[in-house]
Write a protein that holds these residues in place. Structure first.
Motif, PDB file in Angstrom:
ATOM      1  N   ALA A  46      17.642   4.931  19.142  1.00 39.91           N
ATOM      2  CA  ALA A  46      16.923   4.384  18.063  1.00 39.91           C
ATOM      3  C   ALA A  46      15.370   4.750  17.778  1.00 39.91           C
ATOM      4  CB  ALA A  46      17.020   2.989  18.100  1.00 39.91           C
ATOM      5  N   GLY A  47      14.946   4.939  19.042  1.00 42.14           N
ATOM      6  CA  GLY A  47      13.701   5.720  19.100  1.00 42.14           C
ATOM      7  C   GLY A  47      13.323   7.185  18.473  1.00 42.14           C
ATOM      8  N   ALA A  48      14.505   7.945  18.845  1.00 40.56           N
ATOM      9  CA  ALA A  48      14.684   9.477  18.516  1.00 40.56           C
ATOM     10  C   ALA A  48      15.329   9.748  17.354  1.00 40.56           C
ATOM     11  CB  ALA A  48      15.509   9.888  19.651  1.00 40.56           C
ATOM     12  N   LEU A  49      15.569   8.597  16.211  1.00 38.48           N
ATOM     13  CA  LEU A  49      16.297   9.138  15.159  1.00 38.48           C
ATOM     14  C   LEU A  49      15.126   9.388  14.140  1.00 38.48           C
ATOM     15  CD1 LEU A  49      19.218   6.395  15.040  1.00 38.48           C
ATOM     16  CD2 LEU A  49      19.430   8.886  14.927  1.00 38.48           C
ATOM     17  N   GLN A 135      25.475  14.890   9.742  1.00 42.02           N
ATOM     18  CA  GLN A 135      25.848  14.869  11.113  1.00 42.02           C
ATOM     19  C   GLN A 135      24.995  15.951  11.993  1.00 42.02           C
ATOM     20  OE1 GLN A 135      30.103  15.701  10.420  1.00 42.02           O
ATOM     21  NE2 GLN A 135      30.548  13.609  10.370  1.00 42.02           N
ATOM     22  N   VAL A 136      24.777  17.149  11.228  1.00 40.21           N
ATOM     23  CA  VAL A 136      23.922  18.349  11.791  1.00 40.21           C
ATOM     24  C   VAL A 136      22.663  17.406  12.143  1.00 40.21           C
ATOM     25  CG1 VAL A 136      22.517  20.315  11.265  1.00 40.21           C
ATOM     26  CG2 VAL A 136      25.022  20.347  10.969  1.00 40.21           C
ATOM     27  N   ASP A 137      21.861  16.841  11.342  1.00 42.94           N
ATOM     28  CA  ASP A 137      20.580  16.420  11.587  1.00 42.94           C
ATOM     29  C   ASP A 137      20.747  15.185  12.726  1.00 42.94           C
ATOM     30  OD1 ASP A 137      19.644  17.773   9.529  1.00 42.94           O
ATOM     31  OD2 ASP A 137      19.411  16.105   8.248  1.00 42.94           O
ATOM     32  N   LEU A 138      21.785  14.413  12.844  1.00 45.65           N
ATOM     33  CA  LEU A 138      22.101  13.474  13.876  1.00 45.65           C
ATOM     34  C   LEU A 138      22.509  14.084  15.164  1.00 45.65           C
ATOM     35  CD1 LEU A 138      23.704  10.428  11.747  1.00 45.65           C
ATOM     36  CD2 LEU A 138      21.219  10.689  12.540  1.00 45.65           C
ATOM     37  N   ALA A 139      22.908  15.287  15.132  1.00 44.30           N
ATOM     38  CA  ALA A 139      23.434  15.813  16.618  1.00 44.30           C
ATOM     39  C   ALA A 139      22.426  15.933  17.611  1.00 44.30           C
ATOM     40  CB  ALA A 139      24.070  16.976  16.320  1.00 44.30           C
ATOM     41  N   GLY A 140      21.222  16.485  17.383  1.00 41.67           N
ATOM     42  CA  GLY A 140      20.225  16.450  18.457  1.00 41.67           C
ATOM     43  C   GLY A 140      19.723  15.253  18.970  1.00 41.67           C
ATOM     44  N   PRO A 141      19.461  14.224  18.197  1.00 47.89           N
ATOM     45  CA  PRO A 141      18.901  12.958  18.762  1.00 47.89           C
ATOM     46  C   PRO A 141      20.163  12.358  19.610  1.00 47.89           C
ATOM     47  CG  PRO A 141      18.335  13.122  16.486  1.00 47.89           C
ATOM     48  CD  PRO A 141      19.080  14.216  16.732  1.00 47.89           C
TER      49      PRO A 141
END
Length: 148
Positions: A46-49, A135-141
């Motif tokens: 939640a803090g990394a999104l 999904q690409v933007d969420l993959a890292g976090p």
């Protein structure tokens, strides 16, 4: 301004999201209740999104939960710590996007679940957005916060 009609499957996937106050951007989302390591990983996620996702700003959700993050007026909603998708069996197709395995329930086309992590992460994406870009933007976090 009226919203465009959603396809039947997308409408079903978005049924858990209800705009409480259209002008204030508060969105009703039923939060999951993870425990143990999954709960800790979800709180870290939640803090990394990102504050902005696919051009949408984060908005408040009701009830407030560390396991739910919403962008736009419910156009994209993330729930961390959900149960394994009931429709996912051993032969289910899972697409890999930057190291995250995503299961898309064929009966709920707007619903994607990251499944190769310690906690399952469910993302509902309205038809106005391209799932692969989200999904690409969420993959890292997700990779940074939730171990395999």
């Amino acid at each position: 301004m009226p919203r465009p009609a959603l396809p039947a499957g997308a409408a079903a996937a978005l049924a858990a999201l209800t705009v409480l106050a259209g002008c204030s951007g508060v969105v009703r989302v039923d939060p999951p209740t993870p425990t143990g390591p999954a709960a800790a990983a979800c709180q870290k996620l939640a803090g990394a999104l990102p504050r902005t996702l696919d051009g949408l700003d984060r908005v408040a959700s009701e009830p407030a939960s560390p396991y739910v993050v919403v962008w736009g007026e419910g156009e994209i909603a993330l729930r961390c710590g959900v149960d394994r998708p009931a429709a996912m069996d051993a032969t289910a197709d899972v697409s890999d996007v930057n190291g995250i395995g995503w299961f898309n329930d064929p009966q709920r086309p707007a619903l994607y679940t990251a499944v190769n992590r310690e906690a399952y992460v469910e993302v509902t994406i309205s038809p106005q957005h391209k799932p692969a870009e989200v999904q690409v933007d969420l993959a890292g976090p997700i990779k940074a916060a939730i171990p395999e």
